[in-house]
Structure formats: C-alpha cells, structure tokens
Write a protein that holds these residues in place. Structure first.
Motif, PDB file in Angstrom:
ATOM      1  N   GLU A  41      40.570  49.461  39.126  1.00 56.70           N
ATOM      2  CA  GLU A  41      42.150  49.756  39.676  1.00 56.70           C
ATOM      3  C   GLU A  41      41.780  47.409  39.962  1.00 56.70           C
ATOM      4  O   GLU A  41      41.576  46.951  40.437  1.00 56.70           O
ATOM      5  CB  GLU A  41      41.733  50.042  41.323  1.00 56.70           C
ATOM      6  CG  GLU A  41      41.073  51.419  41.317  1.00 56.70           C
ATOM      7  CD  GLU A  41      41.652  52.331  42.743  1.00 56.70           C
ATOM      8  OE1 GLU A  41      42.701  50.876  43.596  1.00 56.70           O
ATOM      9  OE2 GLU A  41      41.141  52.484  43.381  1.00 56.70           O
ATOM     10  N   LYS A  56      50.259  48.264  39.999  1.00 52.70           N
ATOM     11  CA  LYS A  56      49.218  49.386  40.400  1.00 52.70           C
ATOM     12  C   LYS A  56      49.906  50.479  39.872  1.00 52.70           C
ATOM     13  O   LYS A  56      49.656  51.571  39.818  1.00 52.70           O
ATOM     14  CB  LYS A  56      49.076  49.174  42.117  1.00 52.70           C
ATOM     15  CG  LYS A  56      48.470  48.034  42.378  1.00 52.70           C
ATOM     16  CD  LYS A  56      47.798  48.243  44.104  1.00 52.70           C
ATOM     17  CE  LYS A  56      49.103  48.457  44.798  1.00 52.70           C
ATOM     18  NZ  LYS A  56      48.936  47.798  46.025  1.00 52.70           N
ATOM     19  N   ASP A  59      49.277  50.728  36.102  1.00 46.31           N
ATOM     20  CA  ASP A  59      47.109  50.713  35.650  1.00 46.31           C
ATOM     21  C   ASP A  59      46.790  52.548  35.773  1.00 46.31           C
ATOM     22  O   ASP A  59      46.063  53.780  35.442  1.00 46.31           O
ATOM     23  CB  ASP A  59      46.769  51.080  36.773  1.00 46.31           C
ATOM     24  CG  ASP A  59      46.260  48.833  36.277  1.00 46.31           C
ATOM     25  OD1 ASP A  59      46.443  49.159  35.350  1.00 46.31           O
ATOM     26  OD2 ASP A  59      46.053  48.199  37.501  1.00 46.31           O
TER      27      ASP A  59
END
Length: 204
Positions: A41, A56, A59
């Motif tokens: 992350e 985010k 990802d």
C-alpha cells in the motif's frame, strides 16, 4: 458482485454496507483489506484528499482486480487555515493515534474563542473498476470544534466535532443519523450511480 473497500476500518465497512443496503443495492458484497491477500500500500503523499483516495483505489484494483472504493478524509479547521487536512490521521506524529491527535488539536485551539472554532469534515471517495472506470467525489460536513470530547459512537475527531444544527457531537449520533449527515456518507452516496453499474437495484 464483490467490491473492495480499501480499508481495514470496520466502521467504514459498516457504513458503506448500510448505504448500499438503504439504496437497494443488495447485489454487492463489500470486502475489506482483511478479506484479500495483502499487497503493498503506497503512502498517502498527495496534498489533496482526492489524490490520495484515487491512488488507494487504483492500488487496490491493480492488486486484486476487484472494483475498488477508497476514501481519504480528515478535518479542516478554520482557525488553523484548513489544517490538519490530509494530515489529520497523523497530526500528532503517529498515524491513527486518535487520543493524541485530539489532545494536540484541542491544545492548539485552547485560546480560540467559540465563535472562531468552525471546521469541516472532508471526505473524498474514489471508485476504480474494469474498463477504465474512475470516479472521484467529495463530501463536506460543517460544524464547530468542542472544547471537550463527548460520545463513543465514532472515531478520529468525532468526539470533538459538533455538526451544524445539532447540540451533540458526531460521536453521539446514531449510525443511521451519521450516515445521513456525514462527509463520508455524502461522498459514498455520490458514488452510488457508478456502483449501480455492477448490481441491479432491489425490487421495490
């Protein structure tokens, strides 16, 4: 249909599940990061809520292939020129230390009079899905900063945030009221048209 919420926060997961249910989207199963294999992350380094939320979600989608929702949220205090902002979760130096963050913020506002303690909770939410689908939305919730914490129903800065038009803090609201009013509730509802691409509404 499975949708990944890129969070390990059980209260955020519950919030999204309640909002989907109230919208009639019962064809979507919401997973959290604890439900999928771990993946790297990236740190939240963008100066905006929108940039962090989109990074985010990208990802999470790249790692899992699942349509992914992510949010970045925080509190913007008028007397601090909009800070802590994107630094809200680590305002005291340690990420996610809610008590330390609250103490620091209250200390910084100790001498600020009541009529200058305005603030807003801000949430950017992003959705990334197959076919190049990307969406980013924003919700804001105005209020004031209390001088003492109250309530146990929230997390983060909820115990010191009193929403406009209410005489209680965010942490004293019921989950249903908070879903209706909050910055995150607003943002997640703005994503509903995109999520409807992946589930049929429940028959009314």
């Amino acid at each position: 249909m499975k949708v990944l919420l890129a969070s390990r926060n059980a209260k955020k997961l519950g919030e999204l599940r309640r909002i989907l249910e109230s919208a009639g989207l019962d064809g979507i199963r919401v997973l959290g990061l604890a439900d999928v294999p771990e993946f790297p992350e990236a740190p939240e380094t963008d100066p905006t809520f929108e940039g962090n939320a989109l990074a985010k979600a990208r990802d999470a989608f790249a790692a899992t292939g699942l349509p992914s929702v992510a949010d970045d949220s925080g509190i913007a205090v008028d007397a601090l020129n909009g800070m802590p902002g994107v630094l809200s979760a680590r305002w005291s130096g340690a990420h996610g230390n809610d008590p330390a963050n609250l103490r620091l913020l209250l200390g910084q506002l100790r001498d600020v009079p009541d009529d200058r303690r305005g603030a807003a909770f801000v949430c950017a939410a992003a959705f990334v899905a197959p076919g190049g689908v990307e969406a980013v939305v924003r919700g804001e919730w105005r209020g004031t900063i209390r001088r003492e914490p109250a309530g146990t129903n929230g997390f983060g800065y909820d115990p010191i945030f009193q929403p406009e038009g209410r005489d209680v803090t965010s942490a004293e609201l019921s989950p249903e009221d908070k879903d209706e009013l909050s910055h995150r509730g607003q943002a997640l509802r703005l994503l509903l048209p995109h999520l409807r691409e992946f589930a049929r509404p429940r028959a009314r």
